[in-house]
Design a protein around this motif. Structure first.
Motif, PDB file in Angstrom:
ATOM      1  N   SER A 112      91.844  35.514  24.812  1.00  0.00           N
ATOM      2  CA  SER A 112      90.748  35.930  25.695  1.00  0.00           C
ATOM      3  C   SER A 112      89.390  35.466  25.193  1.00  0.00           C
ATOM      4  O   SER A 112      88.513  35.095  25.989  1.00  0.00           O
ATOM      5  CB  SER A 112      90.752  37.459  25.844  1.00  0.00           C
ATOM      6  N   LEU A 113      89.192  35.482  23.866  1.00  0.00           N
ATOM      7  CA  LEU A 113      87.900  35.076  23.313  1.00  0.00           C
ATOM      8  C   LEU A 113      87.606  33.612  23.587  1.00  0.00           C
ATOM      9  O   LEU A 113      86.443  33.210  23.614  1.00  0.00           O
ATOM     10  CB  LEU A 113      87.853  35.343  21.807  1.00  0.00           C
ATOM     11  N   TRP A 114      88.640  32.819  23.774  1.00  0.00           N
ATOM     12  CA  TRP A 114      88.445  31.399  24.059  1.00  0.00           C
ATOM     13  C   TRP A 114      88.227  31.154  25.544  1.00  0.00           C
ATOM     14  O   TRP A 114      88.003  30.015  25.952  1.00  0.00           O
ATOM     15  CB  TRP A 114      89.649  30.596  23.564  1.00  0.00           C
ATOM     16  N   LYS A 115      88.306  32.192  26.345  1.00  0.00           N
ATOM     17  CA  LYS A 115      88.095  32.061  27.793  1.00  0.00           C
ATOM     18  C   LYS A 115      86.746  32.628  28.230  1.00  0.00           C
ATOM     19  O   LYS A 115      86.492  32.741  29.426  1.00  0.00           O
ATOM     20  CB  LYS A 115      89.230  32.772  28.547  1.00  0.00           C
ATOM     21  N   ILE A 116      85.896  32.983  27.272  1.00  0.00           N
ATOM     22  CA  ILE A 116      84.562  33.491  27.604  1.00  0.00           C
ATOM     23  C   ILE A 116      83.590  32.314  27.599  1.00  0.00           C
ATOM     24  O   ILE A 116      83.405  31.659  26.572  1.00  0.00           O
ATOM     25  CB  ILE A 116      84.104  34.567  26.609  1.00  0.00           C
ATOM     26  N   ALA A 117      82.990  32.046  28.722  1.00  0.00           N
ATOM     27  CA  ALA A 117      82.083  30.909  28.858  1.00  0.00           C
ATOM     28  C   ALA A 117      80.630  31.385  28.888  1.00  0.00           C
ATOM     29  O   ALA A 117      80.306  32.340  29.586  1.00  0.00           O
ATOM     30  CB  ALA A 117      82.398  30.120  30.122  1.00  0.00           C
ATOM     31  N   LYS A 118      79.799  30.705  28.119  1.00  0.00           N
ATOM     32  CA  LYS A 118      78.352  30.916  28.211  1.00  0.00           C
ATOM     33  C   LYS A 118      77.827  29.928  29.251  1.00  0.00           C
ATOM     34  O   LYS A 118      77.946  28.717  29.068  1.00  0.00           O
ATOM     35  CB  LYS A 118      77.688  30.690  26.859  1.00  0.00           C
ATOM     36  N   VAL A 119      77.276  30.439  30.334  1.00  0.00           N
ATOM     37  CA  VAL A 119      76.847  29.589  31.446  1.00  0.00           C
ATOM     38  C   VAL A 119      75.383  29.212  31.270  1.00  0.00           C
ATOM     39  O   VAL A 119      74.533  30.066  31.018  1.00  0.00           O
ATOM     40  CB  VAL A 119      77.059  30.305  32.792  1.00  0.00           C
ATOM     41  N   ILE A 120      75.111  27.925  31.389  1.00  0.00           N
ATOM     42  CA  ILE A 120      73.739  27.442  31.463  1.00  0.00           C
ATOM     43  C   ILE A 120      73.569  26.751  32.819  1.00  0.00           C
ATOM     44  O   ILE A 120      74.557  26.321  33.433  1.00  0.00           O
ATOM     45  CB  ILE A 120      73.386  26.468  30.320  1.00  0.00           C
ATOM     46  N   THR A 121      72.357  26.672  33.302  1.00  0.00           N
ATOM     47  CA  THR A 121      72.106  26.045  34.593  1.00  0.00           C
ATOM     48  C   THR A 121      71.316  24.761  34.401  1.00  0.00           C
ATOM     49  O   THR A 121      70.390  24.707  33.586  1.00  0.00           O
ATOM     50  CB  THR A 121      71.336  26.986  35.530  1.00  0.00           C
ATOM     51  N   GLN A 164      70.876  24.536  41.565  1.00  0.00           N
ATOM     52  CA  GLN A 164      71.260  24.568  40.153  1.00  0.00           C
ATOM     53  C   GLN A 164      72.749  24.279  40.031  1.00  0.00           C
ATOM     54  O   GLN A 164      73.538  24.608  40.911  1.00  0.00           O
ATOM     55  CB  GLN A 164      70.958  25.944  39.551  1.00  0.00           C
ATOM     56  N   ARG A 165      73.141  23.670  38.912  1.00  0.00           N
ATOM     57  CA  ARG A 165      74.547  23.406  38.634  1.00  0.00           C
ATOM     58  C   ARG A 165      74.966  24.243  37.420  1.00  0.00           C
ATOM     59  O   ARG A 165      74.377  24.106  36.338  1.00  0.00           O
ATOM     60  CB  ARG A 165      74.778  21.932  38.341  1.00  0.00           C
ATOM     61  N   PRO A 166      75.969  25.125  37.561  1.00  0.00           N
ATOM     62  CA  PRO A 166      76.405  25.925  36.410  1.00  0.00           C
ATOM     63  C   PRO A 166      77.336  25.127  35.495  1.00  0.00           C
ATOM     64  O   PRO A 166      78.297  24.512  35.959  1.00  0.00           O
ATOM     65  CB  PRO A 166      77.157  27.088  37.068  1.00  0.00           C
ATOM     66  N   ILE A 167      77.030  25.116  34.211  1.00  0.00           N
ATOM     67  CA  ILE A 167      77.862  24.446  33.211  1.00  0.00           C
ATOM     68  C   ILE A 167      78.377  25.503  32.235  1.00  0.00           C
ATOM     69  O   ILE A 167      77.604  26.315  31.731  1.00  0.00           O
ATOM     70  CB  ILE A 167      77.074  23.368  32.447  1.00  0.00           C
ATOM     71  N   SER A 168      79.676  25.490  31.974  1.00  0.00           N
ATOM     72  CA  SER A 168      80.299  26.480  31.091  1.00  0.00           C
ATOM     73  C   SER A 168      80.425  25.914  29.681  1.00  0.00           C
ATOM     74  O   SER A 168      81.061  24.871  29.483  1.00  0.00           O
ATOM     75  CB  SER A 168      81.682  26.873  31.624  1.00  0.00           C
ATOM     76  N   LEU A 169      79.808  26.587  28.716  1.00  0.00           N
ATOM     77  CA  LEU A 169      79.939  26.217  27.306  1.00  0.00           C
ATOM     78  C   LEU A 169      81.006  27.113  26.687  1.00  0.00           C
ATOM     79  O   LEU A 169      80.882  28.338  26.694  1.00  0.00           O
ATOM     80  CB  LEU A 169      78.603  26.388  26.579  1.00  0.00           C
ATOM     81  N   LEU A 170      82.058  26.494  26.146  1.00  0.00           N
ATOM     82  CA  LEU A 170      83.236  27.229  25.689  1.00  0.00           C
ATOM     83  C   LEU A 170      83.439  27.064  24.192  1.00  0.00           C
ATOM     84  O   LEU A 170      83.008  26.066  23.598  1.00  0.00           O
ATOM     85  CB  LEU A 170      84.471  26.728  26.439  1.00  0.00           C
ATOM     86  N   PRO A 171      84.129  28.015  23.542  1.00  0.00           N
ATOM     87  CA  PRO A 171      84.416  27.914  22.100  1.00  0.00           C
ATOM     88  C   PRO A 171      85.223  26.660  21.784  1.00  0.00           C
ATOM     89  O   PRO A 171      86.139  26.284  22.520  1.00  0.00           O
ATOM     90  CB  PRO A 171      85.208  29.188  21.807  1.00  0.00           C
ATOM     91  N   ILE A 172      84.899  26.024  20.669  1.00  0.00           N
ATOM     92  CA  ILE A 172      85.497  24.746  20.319  1.00  0.00           C
ATOM     93  C   ILE A 172      86.987  24.868  20.023  1.00  0.00           C
ATOM     94  O   ILE A 172      87.759  23.940  20.314  1.00  0.00           O
ATOM     95  CB  ILE A 172      84.748  24.124  19.109  1.00  0.00           C
ATOM     96  N   LEU A 173      87.456  25.986  19.482  1.00  0.00           N
ATOM     97  CA  LEU A 173      88.882  26.127  19.182  1.00  0.00           C
ATOM     98  C   LEU A 173      89.708  26.137  20.466  1.00  0.00           C
ATOM     99  O   LEU A 173      90.787  25.537  20.540  1.00  0.00           O
ATOM    100  CB  LEU A 173      89.140  27.400  18.377  1.00  0.00           C
ATOM    101  N   GLY A 174      89.219  26.817  21.493  1.00  0.00           N
ATOM    102  CA  GLY A 174      89.911  26.828  22.773  1.00  0.00           C
ATOM    103  C   GLY A 174      89.921  25.451  23.415  1.00  0.00           C
ATOM    104  O   GLY A 174      90.921  25.029  24.006  1.00  0.00           O
ATOM    105  N   LYS A 175      88.805  24.712  23.291  1.00  0.00           N
ATOM    106  CA  LYS A 175      88.748  23.369  23.858  1.00  0.00           C
ATOM    107  C   LYS A 175      89.710  22.429  23.148  1.00  0.00           C
ATOM    108  O   LYS A 175      90.270  21.506  23.759  1.00  0.00           O
ATOM    109  CB  LYS A 175      87.310  22.834  23.789  1.00  0.00           C
ATOM    110  N   CYS A 176      89.924  22.650  21.855  1.00  0.00           N
ATOM    111  CA  CYS A 176      90.892  21.842  21.111  1.00  0.00           C
ATOM    112  C   CYS A 176      92.306  22.080  21.637  1.00  0.00           C
ATOM    113  O   CYS A 176      93.075  21.129  21.835  1.00  0.00           O
ATOM    114  CB  CYS A 176      90.811  22.170  19.621  1.00  0.00           C
ATOM    115  N   LEU A 177      92.663  23.342  21.889  1.00  0.00           N
ATOM    116  CA  LEU A 177      93.986  23.652  22.440  1.00  0.00           C
ATOM    117  C   LEU A 177      94.123  23.063  23.847  1.00  0.00           C
ATOM    118  O   LEU A 177      95.187  22.532  24.208  1.00  0.00           O
ATOM    119  CB  LEU A 177      94.200  25.162  22.468  1.00  0.00           C
TER     120      LEU A 177
END
Length: 441
Positions: free
Chosen positions: A219-228, A244-257
């Motif tokens: 779950s912690l790897w599915k929490i996105a910090k949104v920037i516009t 505005q365009r929403p961009i999701s910044l995600l934890p690097i470990l989840g992105k690796c998986l």
């Protein structure tokens, strides 16, 4: 303490303590001072004597200054990386909190503010970006899709033929990540993981294999910090969320998986999608799509019937409205190995986003969307749209399709256009009943 909190704490302790710095940034130079003075002078002349010539001089000075600042920043960080052996100094510099873009208060078409409370404004912005899927509004077709997916996810499968994730796969996944790309809520840069990858590759492989074989995406790897990010071709109403365009910044470990799952799917078959889909495909680009379109128009314009009808299907807020059951059902129909469908189902389930915007804070749990900024999202979006492309190709064999992500062009020779008028209605009907999308154009 979670793994990512442990790593973040270790990185912070290893980095040097902050010292008092000068007011000017490290990359500031004498040449920039000179260009900045010229810019301020041009700005003053425009304010005191507005005319076309002073406006042109101001815009020119601003353009030159911005280009010089960008070049100076790149040169400074390049020299810093080449000259220092202390990676933690670079981390401390880059992990400083950056100034956010000026927030937009949502307003009506007359410019009157709709919401004045910052947190309520942030929450409304999130709600506009990410709509919610309500099952009680399902049509019989929607209910049938949900049932098919639920039956599949509740089935039992044998995963004994699936190879465990190796340390080499983890090293390869991190090697392609940008060293100092924007981090997620964990605040960890890919470069930090690379610096200690020889130590943590083995325990990471254990964790990733537990996730894969238990069909669980943390779950912690599915929490996105949104920037516009403001759109270059913004809505006429600049205070609308559509500007505005929403961009999701995600934890690097989840992105690796995510990267490992994606690479395995592409290894199984590089051709999962309809051949007219050219977006997010290796060895394909906008140049190839435009060249194909140009050649098609040229070929048919030289024929006896010298016209081609180009119909555009524009899907509004496409990525943020992608319906998860449709994605999963399309994966099932493509006969993707069940172990990957199960972990993708976990990956999509109960994702959450947080937004700090204009002094306000908001969060939301999602049951729609493929997050813009995630590694798997382009693959999942193409999966989502693929059935529509297959249906159009089958029902309209004389039509030529060109798809680039969420933009679809239907090319029809002029002699056949009168016979193909129902195609737009079929677009809308298909999107409404099967994929819960809106065709705005």
């Amino acid at each position: 303490m979670t793994l990512q909190n442990f790593l973040k704490s270790a990185f912070d302790r290893a980095s040097p303590k902050s010292k008092k710095t000068s007011l000017s940034p490290h990359w500031w130079t004498d040449d920039l001072c000179h260009l900045h003075r010229k810019y301020k002078s041009a700005q003053h002349k425009l304010r005191t004597s507005p005319s076309n010539s002073t406006k042109h001089a101001f815009l020119s000075a601003r353009k030159i200054l911005r280009a010089a600042i960008k070049k100076a920043k790149r040169a400074y960080f390049h020299n810093l990386l080449q000259s220092t052996d202390n990676h933690w100094k670079v981390y401390k510099l880059l992990s400083r909190r950056r100034a956010a873009n000026f927030p937009v208060t949502l307003s009506d078409q007359l410019g009157n503010p709709i919401i004045l409370d910052p947190s309520a404004n942030a929450q409304q912005t999130l709600d506009n970006f990410f709509p919610y899927d309500y099952p009680f509004l399902d049509s019989p077709a929607h209910s049938n899709v949900r049932k098919q997916v639920a039956d599949f996810l509740n089935s039992t499968f044998d995963h004994s033929s699936i190879k465990p994730i190796s340390e080499q796969e983890i090293i390869h996944a991190f090697s392609e990540a940008k060293d100092f790309g924007s981090p997620g809520i964990d605040g960890i840069f890919p470069a930090q993981i690379k610096w200690i990858l020889d130590i943590i590759a083995k325990p990471l492989s254990t964790i990733f294999n537990l996730c894969l074989f238990n069909s669980y995406f943390p779950s912690l790897w599915k929490i996105a910090k949104v920037i516009t990010i403001p759109k270059t071709s913004a809505s006429p109403v600049l205070t609308s969320h559509k500007a505005q365009r929403p961009i999701s910044l995600l934890p690097i470990l989840g992105k690796c998986l995510e990267k490992i799952i994606l690479e395995r799917l592409l290894f199984i078959s590089p051709n999962w999608f309809n051949p007219c889909q050219r977006g997010f495909i290796k060895k394909s680009g906008t140049e190839a799509a435009l060249t194909f379109l140009s050649d098609f128009l040229y070929h048919h314009s030289s024929a006896a019937h010298s016209a081609v009808a180009v119909l555009q299907l524009d899907i509004e807020s496409a990525f943020d409205k992608a319906w998860h059951p449709a994605i999963l059902l399309n994966l099932i129909h493509k006969q993707i190995p069940p172990i990957y469908i199960l972990i993708i189902a976990s990956y999509l389930r109960e994702r959450s986003v947080i937004l700090e915007y204009g002094g306000g804070f908001a969060c939301k749990t999602l049951n729609l969307s493929t997050p813009q900024g995630a590694v798997l999202s382009p693959f999942l979006w193409n999966t989502f749209l693929d059935t529509l492309l297959d249906t159009l190709s089958f029902k309209h064999p004389k039509a030529t399709l060109i798809a680039w992500a969420d933009d679809v062009l239907v090319l029809l020779p002029f002699s056949t256009i009168l016979k193909r008028r129902p195609i737009f209605r079929q677009h809308s009907r298909y999107l409404h009943h099967n994929q819960r999308m809106e065709s705005s154009k």
